[in-house]
Design an enzyme around this catalytic site. Sequence first.
Site, PDB file in Angstrom:
ATOM      1  N   HIS A   1       2.683   3.579  -8.905  1.00 25.24           N
ATOM      2  CA  HIS A   1       2.502   2.153  -9.206  1.00 25.24           C
ATOM      3  C   HIS A   1       3.713   1.633 -10.000  1.00 25.24           C
ATOM      4  CE1 HIS A   1      -1.428   2.437  -7.534  1.00 25.24           C
ATOM      5  NE2 HIS A   1      -1.968   3.113  -8.524  1.00 25.24           N
TER       6      HIS A   1
ATOM      7  N   ASP B   1       0.828  -1.203   0.000  1.00 24.61           N
ATOM      8  CA  ASP B   1       0.000   0.000   0.000  1.00 24.61           C
ATOM      9  C   ASP B   1       0.868   1.260   0.000  1.00 24.61           C
ATOM     10  OD1 ASP B   1      -2.391   1.369  -0.049  1.00 24.61           O
ATOM     11  OD2 ASP B   1      -2.735   1.239   2.114  1.00 24.61           O
TER      12      ASP B   1
ATOM     13  N   LEU C   1      10.891 -20.367  -4.950  1.00 19.75           N
ATOM     14  CA  LEU C   1       9.833 -19.561  -4.348  1.00 19.75           C
ATOM     15  C   LEU C   1       8.531 -19.645  -5.153  1.00 19.75           C
ATOM     16  CD1 LEU C   1       9.098 -17.082  -2.337  1.00 19.75           C
ATOM     17  CD2 LEU C   1       9.668 -15.649  -4.292  1.00 19.75           C
TER      18      LEU C   1
HETATM   19  C1  IPE Z   1      -5.530  -2.761  -0.544  1.00 20.62           C
HETATM   20  O1  IPE Z   1      -5.142  -1.434  -0.633  1.00 20.62           O
HETATM   21  C2  IPE Z   1      -5.407  -3.409  -1.870  1.00 20.62           C
HETATM   22  C3  IPE Z   1      -4.060  -3.507  -2.412  1.00 20.62           C
HETATM   23  C4  IPE Z   1      -2.944  -3.176  -1.822  1.00 20.62           C
HETATM   24  C5  IPE Z   1      -3.990  -4.072  -3.723  1.00 20.62           C
HETATM   25  P1  IPE Z   1      -6.222  -0.258  -0.777  1.00 20.62           P
HETATM   26  O2  IPE Z   1      -5.446   1.009  -0.778  1.00 20.62           O
HETATM   27  O3  IPE Z   1      -7.111  -0.484  -1.914  1.00 20.62           O
HETATM   28  O4  IPE Z   1      -7.056  -0.442   0.572  1.00 20.62           O
HETATM   29  P2  IPE Z   1      -7.930   0.622   1.377  1.00 20.62           P
HETATM   30  O5  IPE Z   1      -8.896   1.229   0.415  1.00 20.62           O
HETATM   31  O6  IPE Z   1      -6.988   1.639   1.927  1.00 20.62           O
HETATM   32  O7  IPE Z   1      -8.562  -0.189   2.458  1.00 20.62           O
HETATM   33  C1  IPE Z   2      -1.503   0.251  -3.424  1.00 21.97           C
HETATM   34  O1  IPE Z   2      -1.273   1.625  -3.414  1.00 21.97           O
HETATM   35  C2  IPE Z   2      -1.663  -0.305  -4.819  1.00 21.97           C
HETATM   36  C3  IPE Z   2      -3.052  -0.594  -5.213  1.00 21.97           C
HETATM   37  C4  IPE Z   2      -4.088  -0.584  -4.404  1.00 21.97           C
HETATM   38  C5  IPE Z   2      -3.279  -0.944  -6.600  1.00 21.97           C
HETATM   39  P1  IPE Z   2      -2.461   2.660  -3.427  1.00 21.97           P
HETATM   40  O2  IPE Z   2      -2.785   2.989  -4.832  1.00 21.97           O
HETATM   41  O3  IPE Z   2      -3.586   2.175  -2.600  1.00 21.97           O
HETATM   42  O4  IPE Z   2      -1.789   3.925  -2.739  1.00 21.97           O
HETATM   43  P2  IPE Z   2      -2.453   4.904  -1.687  1.00 21.97           P
HETATM   44  O5  IPE Z   2      -2.955   4.056  -0.564  1.00 21.97           O
HETATM   45  O6  IPE Z   2      -3.557   5.612  -2.397  1.00 21.97           O
HETATM   46  O7  IPE Z   2      -1.343   5.791  -1.278  1.00 21.97           O
HETATM   47 MG    MG Z   3      -4.088   2.367  -0.653  1.00 21.12          MG
END
Ligand code: IPE
Ligand code: IPE
Ligand code: MG
Length: 249
Positions: free
Chosen positions: A35, A18, A129
């Site tokens: 990303h 995240d 792995l």
């Molecule tokens: C969870 O992250 C999903 C992934 C890391 C792929 P999100 O950023 O979508 O989760 P929330 O919305 O903060 O719970």
């Molecule tokens: C996690 O990073 C990746 C995905 C959920 C695809 P985020 O895109 O959720 O990044 P934040 O949480 O908005 O910073």
């Molecule tokens: Mg996120």
Amino acid sequence: MENLDLSKLPKHIAIIMDGNGRWAQEQGQDRLFGHYQGVLSVRKVVEAATEIGIQYLTLYAFSTENWERPEQEVTGLMTLFVDTIAKEVPDLHKNNIKLRFIGNLAMLPPHAREALDNATAQTSKNTGLTLIIALSYSSRWELVEAAKNMATKVKQGSMQLDEINETTLSASLTTSDFPDPELMIRTSGEFRISNFLLYQLAYAELYFTDTRWPDFRKDDLIKAILDFQSRERRFGKTSHQISLNGEKK
Ligand code: IPE
Ligand code: IPE
Ligand code: MG
């Protein structure tokens, strides 16, 4: 790394990657830039996990809820997934890594599904792995599917009602080929599970770090494993029982 107890490694580590969006926005960049940077962290963490001797690594790449993000971000992520898989599979294969994908893959565009199927087939005989990518994944969706599958079997008579137990439920999940994760890491300062492996994480140790995913490196992974190794996993027993090797005294 020399501080790691190699006899007490988690077999399976799961990571909620995240913070890509925030990382990018903090530098005045588009979320997609984050990303793309996140892919470098994936490469580094996969290398580190291999080197340390982890057997299973599950990475949460995209949730079913993430489909609700702005269309431009979703499309950008799909392109990134397909391109990254095409680019990385030769190296993963060379490193004896077995790739698997879990999630509601039917929701993916056909060209993406084809890329995943090819990558899975190409690496299926590898013995190093096992790298599991959760894509279009939702734990509640997975549990509903498992319930439906078992109900169908009971209805058709190929399964008895009393054959529904923890073993057969586990075997009906997308993770049936893998042991449960012992360590779950979430980056970027969020303290939630976000619909990830709800059943499988029943006894996992949870580790949270403020580090944003694009900044996460081998050292961060080692720190998380060291923290894991410092904990006493009691599984409902008393500390005294654990020190006696689990005997019921
Ligand atoms: C969870 O992250 C999903 C992934 C890391 C792929 P999100 O950023 O979508 O989760 P929330 O919305 O903060 O719970
Ligand atoms: C996690 O990073 C990746 C995905 C959920 C695809 P985020 O895109 O959720 O990044 P934040 O949480 O908005 O910073
Ligand atoms: Mg996120």
